[in-house]
Structure formats: structure tokens, C-alpha cells
Write a protein that holds these residues in place. Structure first.
Motif, PDB file in Angstrom:
ATOM      1  N   UNK A   9       0.821  -1.153  -0.138  1.00 24.41           N
ATOM      2  CA  UNK A   9      -0.097  -0.215  -0.087  1.00 24.41           C
ATOM      3  C   UNK A   9       0.998   1.232   0.001  1.00 24.41           C
ATOM      4  N   UNK A  10       0.438   2.479  -0.535  1.00 21.81           N
ATOM      5  CA  UNK A  10       1.256   3.562  -0.614  1.00 21.81           C
ATOM      6  C   UNK A  10       1.203   4.122   0.669  1.00 21.81           C
ATOM      7  N   UNK A  11       0.250   3.808   1.502  1.00 19.91           N
ATOM      8  CA  UNK A  11       0.197   4.564   3.000  1.00 19.91           C
ATOM      9  C   UNK A  11       1.188   3.842   3.834  1.00 19.91           C
ATOM     10  N   UNK A  12       1.500   2.619   3.529  1.00 17.34           N
ATOM     11  CA  UNK A  12       2.452   1.875   4.435  1.00 17.34           C
ATOM     12  C   UNK A  12       3.819   2.488   3.913  1.00 17.34           C
ATOM     13  N   UNK A  13       4.060   2.948   2.901  1.00 16.08           N
ATOM     14  CA  UNK A  13       5.341   3.206   2.603  1.00 16.08           C
ATOM     15  C   UNK A  13       5.696   4.743   2.735  1.00 16.08           C
ATOM     16  N   UNK A  14       4.627   5.408   3.394  1.00 18.45           N
ATOM     17  CA  UNK A  14       4.583   6.933   3.832  1.00 18.45           C
ATOM     18  C   UNK A  14       5.023   6.735   5.225  1.00 18.45           C
ATOM     19  N   UNK A  15       4.922   5.476   5.936  1.00 20.66           N
ATOM     20  CA  UNK A  15       5.284   5.541   7.307  1.00 20.66           C
ATOM     21  C   UNK A  15       4.420   6.477   8.319  1.00 20.66           C
ATOM     22  N   UNK A  16       4.640   6.936   9.375  1.00 24.49           N
ATOM     23  CA  UNK A  16       3.909   7.661  10.249  1.00 24.49           C
ATOM     24  C   UNK A  16       3.437   9.176   9.631  1.00 24.49           C
ATOM     25  N   UNK A  17       4.052   9.519   8.521  1.00 23.84           N
ATOM     26  CA  UNK A  17       3.861  10.851   8.041  1.00 23.84           C
ATOM     27  C   UNK A  17       2.387  10.554   7.013  1.00 23.84           C
ATOM     28  N   UNK A  18       2.055   9.275   6.701  1.00 20.33           N
ATOM     29  CA  UNK A  18       0.824   9.071   6.156  1.00 20.33           C
ATOM     30  C   UNK A  18       0.598   9.739   4.684  1.00 20.33           C
ATOM     31  N   UNK A  19       1.640  10.267   4.303  1.00 13.58           N
ATOM     32  CA  UNK A  19       1.696  10.934   2.796  1.00 13.58           C
ATOM     33  C   UNK A  19       3.290  11.132   2.452  1.00 13.58           C
TER      34      UNK A  19
END
Length: 231
Positions: A9-19
Motif C-alpha cells: 500500500x502507498x500509505x504503508x510506504x509513507x510511514x507515520x507521515x501518512x503521505x
């Protein structure tokens, strides 16, 4: 030779930033993928675009255009992640179902299979290339075309539950469940269109939590820490 298609998921790759991107998170994922590629497991990857765009954010935007923006978000993700992979010494190729100048290569099954057999990690960006189809449909379609042994669905939760474990502490986790039951119970693993393609082409899936230790390595080797979705 084992061949898998990994969905991130794209969200997973954003880490805690979520974006956007979190380089440390992407590098950790890349390290795991390198281990399985070095062991000879042929690996293709699909990445969602949710860290940049999720559906129609405004009623002023036509659905077709909104979906096109989402497709381009997945292209950005795949280009970025593939470069992180390259920094760790892996060979990569980003393929799309539509022309993106010199940034990507047009999808071809024969070419993709050739690359996988050479040990190249192939990223399938841009979904199906058509509006009204989700990334889920693109994942299953490419897995079937590549004759993958299994789809690996890396999620924020560690498997398939009968209800949302975030809101229901008594939610039951399935060790194994049929794809038809996923659909009829509305468990949201993949959408209905993707489920039909998976069922009709007998494409199994393994749903697991991305944050688990060596989660991708274990899933790629067929070790079930999450839920096996059978057909």
C-alpha cells in the motif's frame, strides 16, 4: 522456480507521515525483497497510490480523471521505490499499460516474464490503465498474466478478521478462508471484481502484516503468519 506478486500500500510506504515517502520504511522493505530475490524467488510488485491520492477528493472532478490521477500516483511510487531498490544493488524495471515517455516501459507479458527470469524486480504501475478498476483488480490481473504462484498482500493488519480488530477486541482472525467467503462476508481483502478474477483463475493469496519481523521474506517462502485466501 517460485514466482510471487507482492502488493504494497502507498500509505504503508509513507510511514507515520501518512503521505509522501518515508525512506527508512522503503529501504527496510527493499532489504527484505533483496533477500528473497537473492534466493531465486521471482518477484513482481504493485504499489497503491493512497499516499498521494485516494479516489475522488472533490465532486468537481470527473471519475475518469480522478482515476487517472490515481494511476499516475502509482507510477510515482513505483519509480521512487525502484530507485531505492537499485541503491541496494537490485535490478528493476517499471512497466505501465500506457506510455509515460521514457520513464517506464510499456507492459508486455513476454517481456515481464523474461525480466523476472533474469532476476529483475518488475514493478507494475498504472493499474489496468483504465478508469473504474481498482488497484486490487490490477494486482490480480497481473498475477494471473504472470502465472504467479501466489499474491502476497502486505496490509496494516496481520491477516483477515471477521470484523475490524481496531474497533472490536474480540475480532476473530482466520488462518484460512475461501475467496467466496471473503466476498459474501464483506471482509474487504480485495474488491468484488478482483475476487472474481482470482476465483476463476485459481489464484491464491496470502494476507499478512507488513510490520511483522521479516514479514515479506516469510510470506514469499510460503510461511503463513497471516491468512491464506484459497480459491
Amino acid at each position: 522456480m517460485r514466482r510471487v506478486l507482492l502488493k504494497l500500500s502507498g500509505e504503508a510506504l509513507a510511514g507515520e507521515k501518512k503521505t509522501g515517502f518515508d525512506e527508512a520504511t522503503v529501504t527496510a522493505v527493499a532489504g527484505q525483497v533483496k533477500r528473497i530475490v537473492d534466493e531465486g524467488i521471482q518477484t513482481a510488485i504493485v504499489i497503491g497510490g493512497g499516499n498521494f491520492w485516494r479516489g475522488r477528493s472533490s465532486n468537481a472532478i470527473d471519475r475518469t480523471k480522478a482515476d487517472q490521477i490515481g494511476m499516475l500516483a502509482t507510477v510515482m511510487n513505483c519509480i521512487y521505490v525502484s530507485e531505492i531498490f537499485r541503491s541496494l544493488g537490485m535490478k528493476t524495471k517499471v512497466m505501465t499499460p500506457f506510455a509515460v515517455g521514457a520513464f517506464t516501459e510499456l507492459f508486455s507479458k513476454d517481456r515481464a516474464v523474461e525480466l523476472l527470469e533474469q532476476g529483475t524486480v518488475v514493478f507494475f504501475a498504472g493499474g489496468t490503465g483504465h478508469p473504474y478498476f481498482s488497484t486490487d483488480t490490477g494486482v490480480v490481473l497481473r498475477a494471473v498474466e504472470m502465472e504467479a504462484d501466489e499474491i502476497l498482500l502486505a496490509k496494516a493488519v496481520d491477516g483477515v478478521y471477521d470484523s475490524d480488530p481496531k474497533t472490536n477486541p474480540d475480532a476473530k482472525k482466520y488462518d484460512e478462508i475461501k475467496i467466496d467467503d471473503v466476498v459474501t462476508q464483506g471482509l474487504g481483502v480485495v474488491d468484488a471484481a478482483a475476487a472474481v478474477i482470482a476465483r476463476d483463475n485459481r489464484m491464491p493469496m496470502l494476507v499478512f502484516g507488513l510490520e511483522g519481523e521479516d514479514s515479506i521474506v516469510r510470506a514469499a517462502k510460503g510461511i503463513v503468519d497471516g491468512t491464506r485466501v484459497t480459491v
